[in-house]
Structure formats: C-alpha cells, structure tokens
Design an enzyme around this catalytic site. Structure first.
Site, mmCIF file in Angstrom:
data_model
loop_
_atom_site.group_PDB
_atom_site.id
_atom_site.type_symbol
_atom_site.label_atom_id
_atom_site.label_comp_id
_atom_site.label_asym_id
_atom_site.label_seq_id
_atom_site.Cartn_x
_atom_site.Cartn_y
_atom_site.Cartn_z
ATOM 1 N N HIS A 115 -10.049 0.797 1.703
ATOM 2 C CA HIS A 115 -10.111 -0.614 2.062
ATOM 3 C C HIS A 115 -11.505 -1.117 1.646
ATOM 4 O O HIS A 115 -12.471 -0.357 1.663
ATOM 5 C CB HIS A 115 -9.948 -0.701 3.579
ATOM 6 C CG HIS A 115 -9.740 -2.070 4.104
ATOM 7 N ND1 HIS A 115 -10.781 -2.927 4.325
ATOM 8 C CD2 HIS A 115 -8.615 -2.726 4.470
ATOM 9 C CE1 HIS A 115 -10.306 -4.061 4.822
ATOM 10 N NE2 HIS A 115 -8.996 -3.960 4.919
ATOM 11 N N ASP A 160 -12.571 6.956 7.897
ATOM 12 C CA ASP A 160 -12.045 5.675 8.376
ATOM 13 C C ASP A 160 -10.656 5.947 8.952
ATOM 14 O O ASP A 160 -9.714 6.255 8.219
ATOM 15 C CB ASP A 160 -11.972 4.700 7.200
ATOM 16 C CG ASP A 160 -11.271 3.407 7.589
ATOM 17 O OD1 ASP A 160 -10.731 3.311 8.711
ATOM 18 O OD2 ASP A 160 -11.261 2.492 6.749
ATOM 19 N N GLN A 177 -6.180 3.309 9.923
ATOM 20 C CA GLN A 177 -4.723 3.390 9.702
ATOM 21 C C GLN A 177 -4.110 4.695 10.178
ATOM 22 O O GLN A 177 -2.900 4.868 10.094
ATOM 23 C CB GLN A 177 -4.399 3.209 8.210
ATOM 24 C CG GLN A 177 -4.701 1.830 7.670
ATOM 25 C CD GLN A 177 -3.852 0.725 8.294
ATOM 26 O OE1 GLN A 177 -2.820 0.989 8.921
ATOM 27 N NE2 GLN A 177 -4.278 -0.507 8.135
ATOM 28 N N LYS A 232 -5.563 -2.381 15.779
ATOM 29 C CA LYS A 232 -4.507 -1.641 15.067
ATOM 30 C C LYS A 232 -3.895 -0.578 15.978
ATOM 31 O O LYS A 232 -2.949 0.099 15.611
ATOM 32 C CB LYS A 232 -5.073 -1.005 13.799
ATOM 33 C CG LYS A 232 -5.596 -2.061 12.808
ATOM 34 C CD LYS A 232 -5.844 -1.485 11.457
ATOM 35 C CE LYS A 232 -6.697 -2.395 10.581
ATOM 36 N NZ LYS A 232 -5.973 -3.508 9.970
ATOM 37 N N CYS A 255 -6.799 -5.842 0.488
ATOM 38 C CA CYS A 255 -8.230 -5.484 0.567
ATOM 39 C C CYS A 255 -8.479 -4.135 -0.106
ATOM 40 O O CYS A 255 -9.271 -3.321 0.379
ATOM 41 C CB CYS A 255 -8.728 -5.440 2.006
ATOM 42 S SG CYS A 255 -8.607 -7.007 2.844
#
Ligand code: PLP
Length: 404
Positions: A118, A195, A198, A221, A359
C-alpha cells in the site's frame, strides 16, 4: 458458518430498496452493535481527559485507556509498553520512518520494500531515502503474485537497514512467508516492519513469536472505530527512539530550556488521546474473540473459496494473484469494461466493491493494468451476498453491449 449479520445495524438497512451487500471490508469494516454501544457507554459514564484529572472520573477514563492497551497487547502477543496508540496504520509507519528511520538510515543504505505495498508503506520510506541518500530497493512478486524466498535473498542484503512488508497485500490477498522474510532480514542485521492492516482481521497474530521488530495496524479494518491505530515495537527499539510528535502528555519534565520524555509508550502519544477509539477497539477485539478465531477463519475461507469458484465460471473475468490461500480480497477486471463501470453496475444491484488503483500504483503497473475492481469479505458476508455479487457480475458485459 458464522451468523453475525444481525449484529451489524448498517447491514439491516436496505441500499436503494435492496439488501445491502457490502464487499468492501478491506477498505473499512462495518461496526457491530458491541463496538457502537461500548463507545456510547464510555461517553455516558466514563468520559474525562485521561492522565490528567486527579478526580474519580478522570481515574476511570485513565483506566479505560490502560485497559484498552492491555487488551490490544494480549491480542497481538506483546507487552503493554510495546503498544503505541496512533491514528491508523499510515501514522504508525510514518512514526517509524521519521524517528527510527531518520536516526538509523544513512547514505549508502538500502530500505527494502515489497512492490505490492500500500502507498502508506512505500511513500514514507521514499521520503526517508530522499532525505538520507539511502536507496529504496523493491522486491517483486512472481507470476502468481507470490513473494518468493529467492527474491527475498536477492534483494535483502548487508546494505539493508529495514524491510517493510505487508503481511497480506490489499490487492492480491496473498500472505507473505513472514518467517522466511524475518530470518533473511535478521541474518543481515536489518529490522522488519510488518504491515498487518489486511491480515489482522483474518487470523491471530503473535508478534513475539513472529519476531518482527515493528508491526502496524488500523482499528477500522478490525471492526473497530476509525481514527485509532496501533504501532507495535520491540521495547528496546522504542526506548531508543526519539518522540515523533511533541507537546502535552508525552513529557517528563519541561523547563524553559527543554524537556525530557515520558516512558515508552507514552512518549509517542502526544496530546489528548482518542479514548473512544481505544475503547471501541477493545470492544471489537473482545467481540471477535467471543466468535472464536477458528470460526472466523473457517467462515471466511468458505466464503472466499465459494466466490472464487463462482467467478472462475464467468467468462472474460481476470483474477489477480494465484496462491492456495487467499485472505479476504479478490481483485479482478472484466474484459473491456472500466472498473468504475463495473463498480457502478454492481452498485445499482446493491453490491459495494472498490474500484481504482487501491493505493498500490506500482503493483498495478507491475500487473500491467491501471486499475481493477476488488471484492473484499468479512465475518458478516454470506453465500447469499456472494450469489448476489456473482449474479450481477455475470450480466455486466451484456449490459455494456459486449454480449456475454
Ligand atoms: C495493507 C495496507 N496498509 C496500509 C493501509 C492504510 O491504512 P489506513 O488508511 O487505515 O492508515 C491500508 C488501507 O487500505 C492497507 O490495506
């Protein structure tokens, strides 16, 4: 299968007279009553500015934020002092880039970034590279969208100071082999930032066991509120870092000549806290725990597999990424049809999907496309949702005048 749709008030409201089919959970999840009610209950009963008031109500507000930090720490397998509250994943990455990065990266060093990142994981490091004279080195996925160990070995070298990688790509939905990545990075003395924006909604993480140096995530999220994010950092690393923002609540002593800092993690949390966000995030974690992570994983696997097999039967659909396990997202294009038209036609049937570059423009270029559509899934999606999506998807080319 989970049966939780009833917990989500927004899903009870029809969209343009139709059942709302929300397939954009990777952008932001919907919130259950348990989260909404916890936020209201906090404002009704415990609201004050934490770490300030010496009165009973102020102490209760402080307890609420301490409790939220503890719940998050337990949830991700970390110690309380290793959890910094931020606004979101983006701020967490920037915090590391501008504090750890600016202090530890020099001209001649490499910052290794996965091209499927991202923009939040890429742009801050590009800026650090520009200011320090370091180089950003990109790792690329293979033809299936997989980051191979061979590519890790090729790109992560003795020049590498940090490796920044999404555990699960927001476009491909494919999980990296984080064990291999961390082993390779640590073998050359590099730090690893994962990260988890997700990945965290889909399976349990234990950062101590995983062994990453930093990890970042967003509350929204994870079925929690917007405006609350988390930075995990190994305690020794956080202790050695300078603050990012400065002002109230993050200081030790202030004189006319300067200031000292509060202990980790509060030295990174300047100003009045987002207590409602912390309380809401704690409620979201407790709600998900109560459903059982095995149940969440099994439910989502079944929904994603069901959708994938349905999409493969529809002609003229290209699906991106091909790995045995796919977490939460399916990105695709319908031949000859712009993704914005795809999303608009689906929307007319009450189906929400995202369309655009997600993104992740460098990945789009790598895939040879400008944009695509993305269906993403959460705990509330059902086979009925998938059927509605497939039904609408199957009619798009005909609607656009191309025949089926
Ligand atoms: C993998 C990944 N990283 C970072 C982000 C940025 O999250 P936020 O906008 O909450 O900071 C996203 C958002 O979609 C994402 O998917």
């Amino acid at each position: 299968m989970l049966d939780v749709r009833k917990d989500f008030p927004i899903l009870q409201v029809p969209e343009a007279g139709k059942r709302l089919v929300y397939l954009d959970t990777a952008a932001t999840a919907q919130r259950p009553n348990q989260v909404i009610d916890a936020i209201c209950e906090y404002y009704k009963n415990d609201n004050a500015n934490p770490h300030r008031g010496v009165y009973e109500l102020g102490a209760r507000a402080t307890e609420r934020t301490d409790s939220a930090r503890h719940t998050v720490a337990q949830f991700v397998g970390a110690d309380d002092e290793e959890i910094v509250f931020t606004q979101n994943t983006t701020e967490s990455v920037n915090l590391v880039a501008y504090t750890w990065g600016m202090a530890n990266i020099n001209a001649g060093d490499d910052i290794c970034v996965y091209v499927a990142e991202h923009h939040s994981d890429m742009v801050p490091w590009q800026r650090v590279a520009k200011r320090t004279g370091a180089r950003v080195v990109y790792m690329y996925p293979d033809e299936n969208g997989v980051l191979t160990e061979e590519e890790m070995r090729r790109k992560i070298s003795r020049r590498t100071k940090i490796v920044c990688c999404a555990m699960v790509s927001n476009v491909l939905g494919i999980k990296i082999d984080e064990k291999a990545l961390i082993e390779r990075a640590h073998s050359v003395g590099a730090k690893v930032l994962l990260d988890c924006a997700q990945s965290i909604p889909h399976f349990r993480h234990d950062f101590h066991t995983i062994g990453c140096d930093f990890a970042v995530l967003s509350g929204h999220k994870l079925y929690g509120p917007m405006g609350i994010g988390v930075l995990y950092g190994k305690k020794a690393l956080l202790d050695a870092m300078e603050p990012f923002l400065s002002g109230g609540d993050m200081i030790g002593i202030v004189t006319e000549d300067g200031a000292t800092w509060a202990e980790t993690p509060r030295k990174f949390e300047a100003g009045t806290r987002n207590v409602e966000g912390e309380v809401g995030l704690e409620a979201a974690i407790k709600y998900l725990d109560s459903l059982g992570w095995e149940n969440i994983e099994a439910h989502e696997r079944e929904i994603v597999d069901y959708c994938l097999s349905g999409m493969k039967k529809i002609p003229h659909i290209e699906i991106y990424g091909n790995a045995p396990e796919r977490y939460g997202v399916i990105s695709f294009n319908v031949e000859d049809v712009h993704p914005h038209d795809v999303a608009s036609i689906l929307d007319a049937d009450g189906v929400c999907v995202r369309a655009g570059h997600h993104c992740a423009e460098p990945l789009m270029r790598r895939l040879g496309i400008g944009r695509c559509s993305r269906a993403s899934f959460g705990i509330y999606n059902t086979k009925e949702d998938v059927d509605a999506f497939l039904d609408s998807l199957g009619k798009i080319r005909e609607f656009m005048g191309y025949g089926s």
